[in-house]
Design a protein around this motif. Structure first.
Motif, PDB file in Angstrom:
ATOM      1  N   MET A 118       0.833  -1.173   0.000  1.00 47.57           N
ATOM      2  CA  MET A 118       0.000   0.000   0.000  1.00 47.57           C
ATOM      3  C   MET A 118       0.882   1.242   0.000  1.00 47.57           C
ATOM      4  N   THR A 119       0.544   2.196  -0.821  1.00 42.96           N
ATOM      5  CA  THR A 119       1.298   3.440  -0.883  1.00 42.96           C
ATOM      6  C   THR A 119       0.865   4.351   0.251  1.00 42.96           C
ATOM      7  N   THR A 120       1.823   4.930   0.943  1.00 38.88           N
ATOM      8  CA  THR A 120       1.475   5.842   2.027  1.00 38.88           C
ATOM      9  C   THR A 120       1.359   7.255   1.499  1.00 38.88           C
ATOM     10  N   LEU A 121       0.660   8.100   2.239  1.00 44.17           N
ATOM     11  CA  LEU A 121       0.459   9.480   1.837  1.00 44.17           C
ATOM     12  C   LEU A 121       1.732  10.289   1.948  1.00 44.17           C
ATOM     13  N   LEU A 122       2.468  10.133   3.046  1.00 49.45           N
ATOM     14  CA  LEU A 122       3.654  10.946   3.266  1.00 49.45           C
ATOM     15  C   LEU A 122       4.689  10.694   2.186  1.00 49.45           C
ATOM     16  N   GLY A 123       5.184  11.783   1.614  1.00 49.86           N
ATOM     17  CA  GLY A 123       6.157  11.669   0.547  1.00 49.86           C
ATOM     18  C   GLY A 123       5.525  11.357  -0.801  1.00 49.86           C
ATOM     19  N   HIS A 124       4.220  11.328  -0.858  1.00 49.06           N
ATOM     20  CA  HIS A 124       3.507  10.971  -2.082  1.00 49.06           C
ATOM     21  C   HIS A 124       2.413  11.997  -2.327  1.00 49.06           C
ATOM     22  N   ARG A 125       2.306  12.424  -3.551  1.00 45.75           N
ATOM     23  CA  ARG A 125       1.238  13.335  -3.957  1.00 45.75           C
ATOM     24  C   ARG A 125       1.239  14.647  -3.175  1.00 45.75           C
ATOM     25  N   PRO A 126       2.042  15.582  -3.576  1.00 41.70           N
ATOM     26  CA  PRO A 126       2.073  16.879  -2.885  1.00 41.70           C
ATOM     27  C   PRO A 126       0.704  17.562  -2.834  1.00 41.70           C
ATOM     28  N   LEU A 127      -0.129  17.354  -3.846  1.00 40.23           N
ATOM     29  CA  LEU A 127      -1.459  17.950  -3.848  1.00 40.23           C
ATOM     30  C   LEU A 127      -2.305  17.429  -2.689  1.00 40.23           C
ATOM     31  N   VAL A 128      -2.178  16.146  -2.371  1.00 36.91           N
ATOM     32  CA  VAL A 128      -2.923  15.562  -1.254  1.00 36.91           C
ATOM     33  C   VAL A 128      -2.447  16.178   0.054  1.00 36.91           C
ATOM     34  N   GLN A 129      -1.158  16.321   0.202  1.00 40.77           N
ATOM     35  CA  GLN A 129      -0.611  16.920   1.422  1.00 40.77           C
ATOM     36  C   GLN A 129      -1.057  18.372   1.565  1.00 40.77           C
ATOM     37  N   GLU A 130      -1.044  19.100   0.472  1.00 41.76           N
ATOM     38  CA  GLU A 130      -1.474  20.499   0.519  1.00 41.76           C
ATOM     39  C   GLU A 130      -2.962  20.592   0.867  1.00 41.76           C
ATOM     40  N   ALA A 131      -3.777  19.730   0.268  1.00 40.76           N
ATOM     41  CA  ALA A 131      -5.217  19.738   0.550  1.00 40.76           C
ATOM     42  C   ALA A 131      -5.474  19.431   2.027  1.00 40.76           C
ATOM     43  N   ALA A 132      -4.749  18.469   2.580  1.00 41.11           N
ATOM     44  CA  ALA A 132      -4.912  18.117   3.994  1.00 41.11           C
ATOM     45  C   ALA A 132      -4.505  19.288   4.886  1.00 41.11           C
ATOM     46  N   ALA A 133      -3.432  19.960   4.541  1.00 38.57           N
ATOM     47  CA  ALA A 133      -2.972  21.101   5.333  1.00 38.57           C
ATOM     48  C   ALA A 133      -3.976  22.252   5.273  1.00 38.57           C
ATOM     49  N   LEU A 134      -4.529  22.503   4.109  1.00 41.99           N
ATOM     50  CA  LEU A 134      -5.519  23.573   3.964  1.00 41.99           C
ATOM     51  C   LEU A 134      -6.792  23.264   4.757  1.00 41.99           C
ATOM     52  N   ARG A 135      -7.226  22.019   4.701  1.00 46.02           N
ATOM     53  CA  ARG A 135      -8.417  21.628   5.470  1.00 46.02           C
ATOM     54  C   ARG A 135      -8.165  21.797   6.964  1.00 46.02           C
ATOM     55  N   ALA A 136      -7.008  21.349   7.415  1.00 49.03           N
ATOM     56  CA  ALA A 136      -6.671  21.450   8.838  1.00 49.03           C
ATOM     57  C   ALA A 136      -6.580  22.917   9.272  1.00 49.03           C
ATOM     58  N   ALA A 137      -5.933  23.746   8.470  1.00 51.82           N
ATOM     59  CA  ALA A 137      -5.774  25.164   8.810  1.00 51.82           C
ATOM     60  C   ALA A 137      -7.124  25.874   8.866  1.00 51.82           C
ATOM     61  N   ALA A 138      -8.047  25.477   7.999  1.00 52.65           N
ATOM     62  CA  ALA A 138      -9.366  26.104   7.974  1.00 52.65           C
ATOM     63  C   ALA A 138     -10.323  25.479   8.980  1.00 52.65           C
ATOM     64  N   GLY A 139      -9.933  24.349   9.569  1.00 51.23           N
ATOM     65  CA  GLY A 139     -10.781  23.673  10.539  1.00 51.23           C
ATOM     66  C   GLY A 139     -12.040  23.083   9.927  1.00 51.23           C
ATOM     67  N   ILE A 140     -11.922  22.579   8.702  1.00 50.08           N
ATOM     68  CA  ILE A 140     -13.091  22.007   8.026  1.00 50.08           C
ATOM     69  C   ILE A 140     -12.915  20.506   7.811  1.00 50.08           C
ATOM     70  N   ASP A 141     -14.035  19.798   7.707  1.00 48.23           N
ATOM     71  CA  ASP A 141     -14.023  18.361   7.459  1.00 48.23           C
ATOM     72  C   ASP A 141     -14.085  18.030   5.982  1.00 48.23           C
ATOM     73  N   LEU A 142     -14.731  18.896   5.203  1.00 47.53           N
ATOM     74  CA  LEU A 142     -14.869  18.633   3.770  1.00 47.53           C
ATOM     75  C   LEU A 142     -15.044  19.934   3.021  1.00 47.53           C
ATOM     76  N   TRP A 143     -14.855  19.852   1.709  1.00 43.50           N
ATOM     77  CA  TRP A 143     -15.112  20.977   0.836  1.00 43.50           C
ATOM     78  C   TRP A 143     -16.454  20.766   0.160  1.00 43.50           C
ATOM     79  N   ILE A 144     -17.110  21.859  -0.173  1.00 49.19           N
ATOM     80  CA  ILE A 144     -18.302  21.828  -0.998  1.00 49.19           C
ATOM     81  C   ILE A 144     -17.991  22.683  -2.216  1.00 49.19           C
ATOM     82  N   ALA A 145     -18.216  22.120  -3.395  1.00 46.47           N
ATOM     83  CA  ALA A 145     -17.903  22.825  -4.640  1.00 46.47           C
ATOM     84  C   ALA A 145     -18.944  22.475  -5.702  1.00 46.47           C
ATOM     85  N   PRO A 146     -19.093  23.318  -6.703  1.00 46.67           N
ATOM     86  CA  PRO A 146     -20.000  22.967  -7.802  1.00 46.67           C
ATOM     87  C   PRO A 146     -19.518  21.690  -8.493  1.00 46.67           C
ATOM     88  N   SER A 147     -20.452  20.891  -8.975  1.00 49.31           N
ATOM     89  CA  SER A 147     -20.085  19.679  -9.719  1.00 49.31           C
ATOM     90  C   SER A 147     -19.665  20.003 -11.145  1.00 49.31           C
TER      91      SER A 147
END
Length: 96
Positions: A1-30
């Motif tokens: 199984m591939t781990t998140l750390l060291g893989h996919r900078p976009l995933v790491q950035e998204a996780a950091a942004l969610r944590a900084a904003a204190g949100i559980d999920l994003w809502i966006a137009p489909s």
């Protein structure tokens, strides 16, 4: 199984942004607008690309109708590996 750390900078950035904003999920137009008027195309996938490229779970839901009567949608985007939590309405993040 591939781990998140060291893989996919976009995933790491998204996780950091969610944590900084204190949100559980994003809502966006489909999509950028209402559904296409006929079945020759499904429309553009541009609004789904960031989540698909990052491997984040997303679910699209109906969100009313445009002035022309065609449906509109919105998408809920959860954390990496939190597919089931998103589907069951528990969008808490998975611990990496």
């Amino acid at each position: 199984m591939t781990t998140l750390l060291g893989h996919r900078p976009l995933v790491q950035e998204a996780a950091a942004l969610r944590a900084a904003a204190g949100i559980d999920l994003w809502i966006a137009p489909s999509a950028t607008g209402p559904a296409p008027a006929d079945l020759t195309t499904t429309g553009t996938s541009i609004m789904c690309l960031p989540w698909s490229n990052a491997g984040l779970p997303a679910v699209s839901l109906p969100a009313g109708h445009a002035a022309n009567g065609l449906p509109l949608g919105l998408q809920l985007i959860g954390g990496y590996g939190a597919d089931e939590a998103l589907l069951y309405g528990r969008p808490e993040s998975r611990a990496y």
